[in-house]
Design a protein around this motif. Structure first.
Motif, PDB file in Angstrom:
ATOM      1  N   ASN A 126      -3.761  10.118   9.238  1.00  0.00           N
ATOM      2  CA  ASN A 126      -2.702  10.431   8.275  1.00  0.00           C
ATOM      3  C   ASN A 126      -2.072  11.796   8.529  1.00  0.00           C
ATOM      4  O   ASN A 126      -1.343  12.307   7.678  1.00  0.00           O
ATOM      5  CB  ASN A 126      -3.233  10.369   6.849  1.00  0.00           C
ATOM      6  N   GLU A 154       0.835  -1.200   0.000  1.00  0.00           N
ATOM      7  CA  GLU A 154       0.000   0.000   0.000  1.00  0.00           C
ATOM      8  C   GLU A 154       0.871   1.252   0.000  1.00  0.00           C
ATOM      9  O   GLU A 154       1.910   1.326   0.647  1.00  0.00           O
ATOM     10  CB  GLU A 154      -0.905  -0.014   1.239  1.00  0.00           C
ATOM     11  N   VAL A 200      -1.321  -0.107   7.712  1.00  0.00           N
ATOM     12  CA  VAL A 200      -1.356   1.198   8.361  1.00  0.00           C
ATOM     13  C   VAL A 200      -1.314   1.032   9.876  1.00  0.00           C
ATOM     14  O   VAL A 200      -0.676   1.823  10.581  1.00  0.00           O
ATOM     15  CB  VAL A 200      -2.616   1.976   7.925  1.00  0.00           C
ATOM     16  N   SER A 232       4.905  10.632   0.681  1.00  0.00           N
ATOM     17  CA  SER A 232       4.327   9.411   0.127  1.00  0.00           C
ATOM     18  C   SER A 232       5.085   8.233   0.732  1.00  0.00           C
ATOM     19  O   SER A 232       6.318   8.155   0.618  1.00  0.00           O
ATOM     20  CB  SER A 232       4.446   9.388  -1.395  1.00  0.00           C
ATOM     21  N   ILE A 255       0.527   5.248   0.884  1.00  0.00           N
ATOM     22  CA  ILE A 255      -0.337   6.231   1.528  1.00  0.00           C
ATOM     23  C   ILE A 255       0.368   7.582   1.572  1.00  0.00           C
ATOM     24  O   ILE A 255       1.599   7.672   1.415  1.00  0.00           O
ATOM     25  CB  ILE A 255      -0.721   5.808   2.948  1.00  0.00           C
ATOM     26  N   THR A 256      -0.416   8.633   1.762  1.00  0.00           N
ATOM     27  CA  THR A 256       0.109   9.990   1.880  1.00  0.00           C
ATOM     28  C   THR A 256      -0.148  10.484   3.296  1.00  0.00           C
ATOM     29  O   THR A 256      -1.265  10.380   3.799  1.00  0.00           O
ATOM     30  CB  THR A 256      -0.559  10.933   0.876  1.00  0.00           C
TER      31      THR A 256
END
Length: 465
Positions: free
Chosen positions: A459, A381, A432, A425, A383-384
């Motif tokens: 996030n 994955e 997560v 990024s 993610i930002t």
């Protein structure tokens, strides 16, 4: 000067405005952040120390293979990795993974110390989809009361040198678990007693551990299992496997303490009837229940009617005999961490065996929390995340190095910089949740929270230099 990729889109602008609002709402909570400090320690995971008899080539080859096995276990947190075909293949040629070795000497003992290529070991574990435990490990203090043959109980401290203590320390070192014993100086002697440790009482253990700023607490007692004599059962017997919230346990202990105080007051009043208001001796049961004093039903510390049958039953003796058959010695433990309290018991032929088993089991538990199980490259994955308080080259470099050092992150790249908010990024080799568990071990990267301490956005983070 920082290089940033600016995205002049409506979506990006909305994200920045939203983040600024979040940061404004949580500014008070961030600046006043003081609770739940974490004491994670960085350990050397790619190095192992093996005791040897000499320095011959044959001895070195044997020690090298043992050292690599130890490192694989330390880096994964699990002994089962040694059964993996990829790991077994690597063990056939440990020399290819060796970076350096040296000898050390201590107390007339010789040790072979080997350092391995950590990047290659990471690659093997990830390729085989095995757990990978980073070098940040939670710190733990162990309060352990040991009963000797004369039934004298002693709390192990850092100054003692016993077989049990050496077993604890050695196994913790081999498994990469930062573990310490109390100092038992004047401060500890005031804060906690042997009775508190032997009874596995959470509140005294928690209070006495505050000065050490540790993440987790283990309390334990070690005693001989003797099926040939009537057992002097330890106080506060709790069923093995019991798990409760810390708040509930503290409340129960407070109730028990108040109950004991009431019993003492009642006993003092009965022995000294002339004191008080001149009435008849106080009956604690009547005081707690409102029932007439002639009612002699007993009350448990939780306020419930207690069983008034004989204190020992045949079932209890049968259970004890069965337990005693499991080993010559027993270790009852309490674990306090993560807002929970759990209890258990282990058995062995010697206190040293129990010390090894305790640390092994604890290491397996920590690995289940923090080790990252690899994911196929095609399924990883991306993610930002937005990180506030990254407004200088030094803070940018520190934050980037920190992110890339986490075992759960394969790659961290800056994609945008807006004021002091950096957007990265992240390519994850885990989940997560693995990322959040990793950052909780230290206070460098903290989730943005509101004034009530609740996470606003999983996030969004705040960088603490």
């Amino acid at each position: 000067m920082l290089t940033a990729v600016m995205r002049n889109t409506n979506k990006a602008n909305k994200q920045r405005i939203g983040l600024k609002r979040i940061l404004f709402v949580s500014l008070f909570a961030i600046l006043n952040y003081s609770a739940n400090t974490h004491a994670a320690q960085r350990v050397v995971v790619n190095e192992a120390q093996i005791q040897v008899e000499d320095q011959t080539q044959r001895t070195q080859q044997t020690a090298l293979k043992k050292a690599l096995k130890q490192v694989f276990i330390k880096m994964s947190g699990s002994t089962s990795v040694l059964d993996n075909p990829g790991v077994r293949a690597a063990l056939t040629s440990p020399q290819s993974l060796l970076r350096s070795y040296r000898f050390a000497f201590d107390n007339n003992r010789t040790y072979y110390i080997a350092e391995f290529d950590q990047a290659k070991l990471n690659e093997i574990l990830q390729r085989e989809l095995l757990p990978l435990w980073g070098d940040r490990r939670p710190e733990t203090i162990v309060w352990l009361a040991q009963e000797d043959e004369n039934e004298t109980r002693t709390i192990l401290d850092e100054s003692l040198d016993t077989e049990l203590q050496r077993a604890l320390k050695q196994t913790a070192k081999e498994r990469g678990v930062p573990l310490s014993l109390p100092l038992m100086d004047l401060t500890d002697s005031v804060n906690i007693s042997t009775y508190d440790v032997w009874g596995r009482f959470a509140e005294p253990l928690r209070k006495a551990s505050m000065r050490y700023s540790v993440d987790n607490i283990i309390g334990a007692r070690v005693y001989r299992n003797d099926p040939n004599s009537i057992p002097d059962l330890p106080e506060n017997v709790v069923a093995s496997g019991t798990v409760k919230s810390l708040d509930n346990v503290l409340n129960e202990e407070a109730q028990a303490e108040r109950y004991d105080d009431q019993l003492n007051d009642s006993a003092n009043a009965e022995s000294n009837p002339s004191q008080g208001n001149g009435d008849s001796p106080i009956n604690v049961n009547a005081a707690l229940t409102g029932q007439p004093s002639e009612n002699v039903e007993e009350i448990s510390p939780t306020g419930q009617l207690a069983n008034t049958t004989e204190p020992f039953t045949m079932d209890e003796f049968a259970n004890y005999a069965k337990r005693a058959d499991e080993g010559d010695f027993a270790l009852d433990w309490i674990f306090i961490g993560g807002g929970k309290v759990s209890y258990g018991s282990i058995y062995g032929d010697s206190p040293e065996d129990l010390g090894n088993a305790l640390v092994d089991a604890y290491s397996n538990y920590l690995s289940s929390l923090y080790a990252v199980v690899g994911i196929e490259e095609s399924e990883r994955e991306v993610i930002t995340v937005s990180i506030a308080n990254v407004g200088s080259i030094a803070s940018y470099a520190s934050a980037t190095d920190y992110l890339n050092s986490l075992s759960v992150i394969e790659n961290a790249t800056l994609v945008e910089q807006s004021g002091t908010v950096a957007t990265y990024s992240l390519t994850l080799v885990g989940t997560v949740d693995d990322l959040l568990n990793s950052v909780k071990l230290e206070n460098k990267l903290r989730p943005v929270t509101d004034a009530y301490g609740q996470t606003v956005d999983e996030n969004s983070f705040y960088w603490s230099n």
